[in-house]
Write a protein that holds these residues in place. Sequence first.
Motif, PDB file in Angstrom:
ATOM      1  N   TRP A 100      23.785   4.849 -27.642  1.00  0.00           N
ATOM      2  CA  TRP A 100      25.022   5.528 -27.245  1.00  0.00           C
ATOM      3  C   TRP A 100      24.863   6.085 -25.843  1.00  0.00           C
ATOM      4  CZ3 TRP A 100      26.915  10.703 -29.886  1.00  0.00           C
ATOM      5  CH2 TRP A 100      28.167  11.060 -29.357  1.00  0.00           C
ATOM      6  N   SER A 101      25.782   5.700 -24.964  1.00  0.00           N
ATOM      7  CA  SER A 101      25.914   6.311 -23.647  1.00  0.00           C
ATOM      8  C   SER A 101      27.050   7.324 -23.742  1.00  0.00           C
ATOM      9  CB  SER A 101      26.214   5.241 -22.584  1.00  0.00           C
ATOM     10  OG  SER A 101      26.542   5.833 -21.340  1.00  0.00           O
ATOM     11  N   ALA A 102      26.705   8.596 -23.893  1.00  0.00           N
ATOM     12  CA  ALA A 102      27.685   9.661 -24.115  1.00  0.00           C
ATOM     13  C   ALA A 102      28.038  10.306 -22.783  1.00  0.00           C
ATOM     14  CB  ALA A 102      27.107  10.699 -25.079  1.00  0.00           C
ATOM     15  N   GLY A 103      29.308  10.207 -22.402  1.00  0.00           N
ATOM     16  CA  GLY A 103      29.709  10.645 -21.072  1.00  0.00           C
ATOM     17  C   GLY A 103      29.398   9.573 -20.055  1.00  0.00           C
ATOM     18  N   CYS A 104      29.910   8.364 -20.320  1.00  0.00           N
ATOM     19  CA  CYS A 104      29.511   7.183 -19.540  1.00  0.00           C
ATOM     20  C   CYS A 104      30.201   7.082 -18.191  1.00  0.00           C
ATOM     21  CB  CYS A 104      29.784   5.915 -20.343  1.00  0.00           C
ATOM     22  SG  CYS A 104      31.558   5.544 -20.586  1.00  0.00           S
ATOM     23  N   SER A 105      31.202   7.927 -17.941  1.00  0.00           N
ATOM     24  CA  SER A 105      31.910   7.920 -16.672  1.00  0.00           C
ATOM     25  C   SER A 105      32.440   6.513 -16.345  1.00  0.00           C
ATOM     26  CB  SER A 105      31.014   8.466 -15.558  1.00  0.00           C
ATOM     27  OG  SER A 105      31.731   8.643 -14.356  1.00  0.00           O
TER      28      SER A 105
END
Length: 269
Positions: free
Chosen positions: A108-113
């Motif tokens: 999971w890339s949380a806050g991937c922009s």
Amino acid sequence: MYELSEHDFIRLTSFIKNNFGINLTQKRQLITSRMSSTLMQQGYKSFTEYIDHILSAATPDDIETLLNKLTTNYTYFMREPAHYEFFQNTILPDLVRKHERDKVLSIWSAGCSSGEEPYNISMILMEYLGSSAAAWDTRVLATDISQQALAAAQQGTYDLPPTIPSSWRQKYFVPAADGRRHTVAPKIRKNVIFHTFNLMNPIHFRLKFDVIFCRNVMIYFDQPTKDALIQRFYDATNPGGYLLIGHSETLNKDNSPYQYLQPATYRKT
């Protein structure tokens, strides 16, 4: 420039913190300077009128504009490369051994922009797995609260920095139509699943995660908000899984349920 009264400042910062975890209680001048042009463009006569609207009748687009004005979606390929080296040299060998039978990695890339991080992760996965990559499910979940950032991420077209290895430019990008920028290759784009998600919400995804990247997101959160988010991350992490945060961020070592491994790198034991 519009004047932001103490009462309106408290109303607005409380709304943002309670709903999105972002602590702007020391950013009164930033709010005033960044939002004044928006108020003028949208025809508001005062901050009071604008905040009344935000609190009672704001649309998703209104919230999107507000958050985009007050936060910075800044990222790039190969940011904080020590993380990627540890991911490739230590985390992936561990996970590949662990998942040798089911061949499913949950990341999971949380806050991937704008998407560089999950695409970067996918490229490292392809590099590490090589010819066996097709046998694995390595799809990366990439979430952000900003629809605008996610739209740019899904488009996947960037000005490539010199941090991108030349071999990766050939394998994982194609020249964009403008002849100047590059678009992420289809095989990498297909490996990333983008979703809108507010990190203040309960985490109820289908699988628990082997790795959570949440880098340079918690800089906007106060300590109680960070502690609560870390606990939600921990509950959503597989035993033996990893959490990577930004190098400018720290966890409360007395309260953190994760084991510290090295700077900005933690593990669920």
